[in-house]
Design a protein around this motif. Sequence first.
Motif, short mmCIF file in Angstrom:
data_model
loop_
_atom_site.label_atom_id
_atom_site.label_comp_id
_atom_site.label_asym_id
_atom_site.label_seq_id
_atom_site.Cartn_x
_atom_site.Cartn_y
_atom_site.Cartn_z
N GLY B 50 -33.09 16.29 -19.79
CA GLY B 50 -32.61 15.26 -20.72
C GLY B 50 -33.64 14.16 -21.19
N PHE B 51 -34.84 14.40 -20.91
CA PHE B 51 -36.02 13.63 -21.03
C PHE B 51 -36.62 13.70 -22.53
CE2 PHE B 51 -36.01 13.75 -16.34
CZ PHE B 51 -35.22 12.58 -16.24
N TRP B 67 -29.07 15.75 -23.39
CA TRP B 67 -29.84 14.97 -24.30
C TRP B 67 -29.10 13.79 -24.62
CZ3 TRP B 67 -34.10 12.59 -24.90
CH2 TRP B 67 -34.37 11.97 -26.12
N ARG B 68 -29.35 12.45 -24.24
CA ARG B 68 -28.64 11.27 -24.46
C ARG B 68 -27.33 11.28 -23.83
NH1 ARG B 68 -29.58 8.87 -30.41
NH2 ARG B 68 -28.42 7.24 -29.19
N GLU B 70 -26.36 10.20 -20.14
CA GLU B 70 -26.78 9.43 -18.60
C GLU B 70 -25.82 10.27 -17.64
OE1 GLU B 70 -25.77 7.21 -21.33
OE2 GLU B 70 -27.77 6.26 -21.61
N SER B 71 -24.49 10.59 -18.04
CA SER B 71 -23.64 10.83 -16.90
C SER B 71 -24.05 12.16 -16.31
CB SER B 71 -22.11 10.94 -17.33
OG SER B 71 -22.04 12.30 -18.59
N TYR B 73 -26.76 12.90 -14.95
CA TYR B 73 -27.49 12.52 -13.83
C TYR B 73 -26.79 12.47 -12.47
CZ TYR B 73 -30.99 12.30 -17.36
OH TYR B 73 -31.71 12.59 -18.50
N ARG B 74 -25.43 12.42 -12.44
CA ARG B 74 -24.47 12.60 -11.40
C ARG B 74 -24.73 13.91 -10.64
NH1 ARG B 74 -21.82 7.87 -11.47
NH2 ARG B 74 -21.27 6.92 -13.20
N VAL B 78 -34.00 14.94 -10.18
CA VAL B 78 -35.10 15.28 -10.92
C VAL B 78 -36.44 14.93 -9.78
CG1 VAL B 78 -36.65 14.95 -12.90
CG2 VAL B 78 -34.08 14.95 -13.23
N ASN B 98 -33.10 4.15 -5.57
CA ASN B 98 -32.73 5.37 -6.19
C ASN B 98 -31.16 5.41 -5.79
OD1 ASN B 98 -34.74 7.30 -7.71
ND2 ASN B 98 -35.77 6.19 -6.05
N GLU B 100 -29.09 3.30 -4.72
CA GLU B 100 -28.07 2.07 -5.55
C GLU B 100 -27.95 2.68 -7.03
OE1 GLU B 100 -29.62 -1.54 -2.65
OE2 GLU B 100 -30.31 -1.32 -4.73
N LEU B 101 -28.78 3.10 -7.56
CA LEU B 101 -28.76 3.29 -8.95
C LEU B 101 -27.88 4.77 -9.31
CD1 LEU B 101 -32.58 3.10 -10.15
CD2 LEU B 101 -30.81 1.83 -10.98
N GLN B 102 -27.43 5.28 -7.95
CA GLN B 102 -26.51 6.40 -8.20
C GLN B 102 -25.13 5.89 -7.71
OE1 GLN B 102 -26.30 9.29 -9.48
NE2 GLN B 102 -28.51 9.85 -9.58
N SER B 141 -35.57 10.84 -3.20
CA SER B 141 -35.07 10.12 -4.02
C SER B 141 -34.07 11.19 -5.06
CB SER B 141 -35.89 9.52 -4.98
OG SER B 141 -36.67 10.32 -5.90
#
Lengths: 239, 303
Positions: B50-51, B67-68, B70-71, B73-74, B78, B98, B100-102, B141
């Motif tokens: 998705g990058f 793509w576009r 964000e969900s 990434y649960r 990567v 990393n 915390e961002l999750q 991470s």
Amino acid sequence: MYDPTVARLTYRALLGRRRAAILFLLPGLLLIIAAAVRAINGADDQVAADLLGGFALATMVPLIGVIAGTGAIGPEIDDGSIVYLLSKPVKRPTIIITKLIVAIAVTMAFSAVPTLIAGFILNGNGQQVAVAYTVAALVASIAYSALFLLLGTISRHAVVIGLVYALVWEALFGSLIAGARTLSVQQWALALAEKVTGEGLISSDVALPTATVLLVVVTLGATWFAGHKLRTLTLAGEE
Amino acid sequence: MSTLHIDHVSRWFGNVVAVNDITMSIGPGVTGLLGPNGAGKSTLINMMGGFLDPSTGKVTLDGEPVWRNESVYRSIGVVPEREAMYDFLTGREFVVANAELQGLGAAEAQRALATVEMEYAQDRKIATYSKGMRQRVKMASALVHEPSVLLLDEPFNGMDPRQRMQLMELLRRMGAEGRTVLFSSHILEEVEQLASHIEVIVAGRHAASGDFRRIRRLMTDRPHRYLVRSSDDRELAAALIADPSTAGIEVDAVDGGLRIQAVDFGRFTELLPKVARERGIRLLTVSPSDESLESVFSYLVAA
């Protein structure tokens, strides 16, 4: 809309790099000059206004804005480490707004606070000069941070473009061409400073209502656009 | 259990086509994405992660676009190829950030660090890490939220053999647990040791797909070309062409030497020294002229 982890990473990236030295250097210089002027000249409202306007607001605030605004995101995009933020279930606008808040806080801390102290050293805030320029620096910090954060998001040459804007456009063209002054964060901020001191010491080429509208539009517009660019930011491989 | 679907995906940069109409599905287990450098592996992985938006076609994870979004990434972890990774943090600080961002915390970060056996160096600055250590912290991470899909771009680059073995073991385990693990590599042996399924990409195109035995056979059964220089090229040529392992020999009049096309690789490699010894011919040069991976791959494309 604010992510404490993104904020922590941004603060550490901003204050941990070598260019952070400039963040301490410029305010230090301002305070030394202020102390020297006061010692040699005594308290003079006009001198105070000239120094705060010519050095603090015209040079220091935009330079620190460039460092904090572009530095809050540019290096991460350049070296690709932004991928660790982008590969998380965190909304992209949240990343931008958090970074903007950090950039504003850093710019304010390193420009508005020293401006206030320098103002008090110069003439003890006579005719509200210190407060007026501090207000201007605070407002300019917000607009510069938003503008330069956007630059850092869309260009690899953000620092250079930022410096050209701050030094060439605002300082040089601003003094030569009246029209350029209308499109100058510095003049918008001065319009507020003028309001604080009243007529005489400080003057802006832009009327206060116009300045306010432009400040708000530029800040919000730049932030929205940066968020949009980050949503569609592509990370090309090394091939 | 998650499956990534790549559906008629192409990606071009200006006039350069990096990925050309690729369709494949990556399911649970370990899949190797094999191809020479510059084949478009990173571009493809970036699209899977998705990058990067495909110029045409779409990439979905269990029906959801990546793509576009964000969900996703649960469920995706990567491990990028690039080195840059907040060098001013310690390994632990990096993995905790990393986590915390999750939406997770220090406990999960600690478990991920234990999984990659990096606890011993977790309080050192990342700037002081070796390449293998960086790779393992990157892994931690990516694993911190126990993703069902793990994407790794050239994960073995710069690792020493022991670290390589450890990472392979870890990825094998994750595949066995039912996770979808995809890694890219330009080294056949790496892919062969680890992946149960291989996708081959050459020059942006999907060249082959299957288990490693099939791919291996495709690669070794092809005709091999050699450049041979000897004390008596013509006598050697006459002796070699008499054997069925050799399909053709050309005498290179300009540079000197023989250009030999062998069809039975194993038999030819035994035949050549034997013939030379029997006839008292000295071999001055024996070099495979198409052993580069690129030519192996281009053979696969033609196959």
